[in-house]
Design a protein around this motif. Sequence first.
Motif, PDB file in Angstrom:
ATOM      1  N   THR A   1       2.878  27.194   6.816  1.00  0.00           N
ATOM      2  CA  THR A   1       3.932  28.195   6.715  1.00  0.00           C
ATOM      3  C   THR A   1       4.129  28.480   5.235  1.00  0.00           C
TER       4      THR A   1
ATOM      5  N   TYR B   1      -2.461  31.467   8.335  1.00  0.00           N
ATOM      6  CA  TYR B   1      -3.691  30.950   8.933  1.00  0.00           C
ATOM      7  C   TYR B   1      -4.775  30.909   7.873  1.00  0.00           C
TER       8      TYR B   1
ATOM      9  N   GLU C   1       9.562  39.768   5.541  1.00  0.00           N
ATOM     10  CA  GLU C   1      10.266  39.044   6.606  1.00  0.00           C
ATOM     11  C   GLU C   1      11.782  39.151   6.418  1.00  0.00           C
TER      12      GLU C   1
ATOM     13  N   SER D   1       8.006  41.414  10.721  1.00  0.00           N
ATOM     14  CA  SER D   1       7.363  40.135  10.999  1.00  0.00           C
ATOM     15  C   SER D   1       5.955  40.109  10.402  1.00  0.00           C
TER      16      SER D   1
ATOM     17  N   ARG E   1      -3.532  25.946   9.901  1.00  0.00           N
ATOM     18  CA  ARG E   1      -2.304  26.724   9.737  1.00  0.00           C
ATOM     19  C   ARG E   1      -1.248  25.997   8.929  1.00  0.00           C
TER      20      ARG E   1
ATOM     21  N   ARG F   1       4.824  44.307  13.500  1.00  0.00           N
ATOM     22  CA  ARG F   1       4.077  43.082  13.165  1.00  0.00           C
ATOM     23  C   ARG F   1       2.940  43.420  12.212  1.00  0.00           C
TER      24      ARG F   1
ATOM     25  N   VAL G   1       7.054  32.558   7.487  1.00  0.00           N
ATOM     26  CA  VAL G   1       5.805  33.326   7.626  1.00  0.00           C
ATOM     27  C   VAL G   1       4.658  32.379   7.989  1.00  0.00           C
ATOM     28  N   PRO G   2       4.038  32.580   9.179  1.00  0.00           N
ATOM     29  CA  PRO G   2       2.881  31.744   9.519  1.00  0.00           C
ATOM     30  C   PRO G   2       1.691  32.102   8.632  1.00  0.00           C
TER      31      PRO G   2
ATOM     32  N   THR H   1       2.385  37.892   9.111  1.00  0.00           N
ATOM     33  CA  THR H   1       1.516  36.718   9.188  1.00  0.00           C
ATOM     34  C   THR H   1       0.508  36.893   8.067  1.00  0.00           C
TER      35      THR H   1
ATOM     36  N   LEU I   1      -0.204  41.986   9.672  1.00  0.00           N
ATOM     37  CA  LEU I   1      -1.106  40.908   9.258  1.00  0.00           C
ATOM     38  C   LEU I   1      -1.532  41.177   7.820  1.00  0.00           C
TER      39      LEU I   1
END
Length: 497
Positions: A78, A87, A31, A36, A76, A2, A84-85, A38, A4
């Motif tokens: 995508t 924020y 991704e 994964s 938030r 994961r 992909v989220p 974000t 960020l």
Amino acid sequence: MRVLQVASEAAPFAKTGGLADVAGSLPAALERIGCSCTLVMPAYRQVFESGVAIEPAGVAFDVPVGQRHLRAEIFRSTLPGSNVPVYFVGNEACFDRPTLYGGAHDYHDNAERFILFSRAVMELAGRLEQPFDILHGHDWQAGLIPAYRQLLYAEHPAFARSATIQTIHNMAYQGTFWHWDMLLTGIDWKYFNWRQMECHGQLNFLKTGLVFADAITTVSPTYAGEIQSAPGGCGLEGVVASRTDVLTGIVNGIDTSGWNPQTDPLIPRHYSEADIAAGKDAAKIALAARLGHAAPDPRPLVSFVGRLAEQKGVDLLAEMISRVAGDGRAHFVILGTGDPGHEEALRRLAASFPGTVDVVIGFRELLAHLIQAASDIVLMPSRFEPCGLSQLYAFRYGAIPVVRATGGLVDTVVDTTPATLAAGTASGFVFRDFDSRGLEHALGRALDAHADVATWQQLVTSVMQQDWSWDASARKYLELYEQILSRPPAPPPELAE
Ligand code: ADP
């Protein structure tokens, strides 16, 4: 795994340059290969005007910034075309402003704005359900993240296993602020020393990232070499040279769905290698109309799209065009915004050569695409260029770049010679010395080649077939992430005596 991604801008939400293209593409490319990702960025006014749906995340908290507590309200969305989220760190006073970083002058409180942002990123990451293995920060705006990870959040369970990466997109922008801003960071004064966060008496965000990150990347192998000495290191060459064991150069990819002449909604006629002439003719007609001409100019179209900054060699460009525009061999189109002196010089140039030189001052996404589609030749006379994206877009749209041999331009453009033509590797025209005669000579070679229909056809067909998509670059980032995670944890940062 994961990851960020922390960036101060990302397309399509907010953009001032190539960083936004990278931050808007890399997470989705990662991704696609099973990593994964974000993304987190500030909730600028531009984000809400981007046309992409943004909603409140239902999360808000206070962030210590010096003596004050500033509110961070999280939104938030995508990343379009992916899962992909994304924020957004919101704070109206800090981010609801006309531009991202300021105008002719930077906003006076940029230190405070990006301290709030970085600290909020750590707080947010700590509150999300699953911890991140990698915190990957881009440029000076995220430079404090590695220091926060090591100095303020080392004990936080969410970061127990996480490693940090600092990516340098441009060494010339370091985020330097007066020393009292150190108090706003919440980090102990003892780290304000020449080995860690201080540089020539100032607080330096990029240096902080380079010192505290577990790994450093920059956006091309040649640039990774150039920043280890002056002038490429822009004063931080010593810091970079001391960390070459963790430094990697990875060339950026391009977003091949947004920049694709076969599907681009911003150009009048889609085209591929098979019908490039028809595609370029249609783009030339549309561009001529937008520029206020009754009909397109039959001469080769030579363009420049980019920030009007010293880095981009705008002075060379203006000098060269003022010398050759009278020859009548080409039509020049320039699109850019930036330094007011350069803007004025270019406006004067256009006024001196009506019908041969068009200059548009402003940031226009549609025109950038239309110019690439209409162009035969794209100029990049950069003083330095960490990676450069315009030459990669040019390839895709069947335009041939004329570039100075610096940074990523060295790693992506192969000079046209009889040998490289025969080998099928030729992709542009390269000049070495930073002077307008060198640029003029390289452009002359390009125009000669353009006049030879068979040579030009070969060049254009072969560049359009090159693959500069993110896939290969994303794989290199993933390998790097895996490598970092397999290393033993770094010892606590050494402190200067
Ligand atoms: P940098 O990141 O140094 O600005 P790059 O070549 O890496 O340079 O990326 C520039 C990006 O910004 C490209 O996508 C280019 O099309 C875009 N761009 C730059 N100036 C303008 C402008 N005035 N209008 C539209 N797009 C622009």
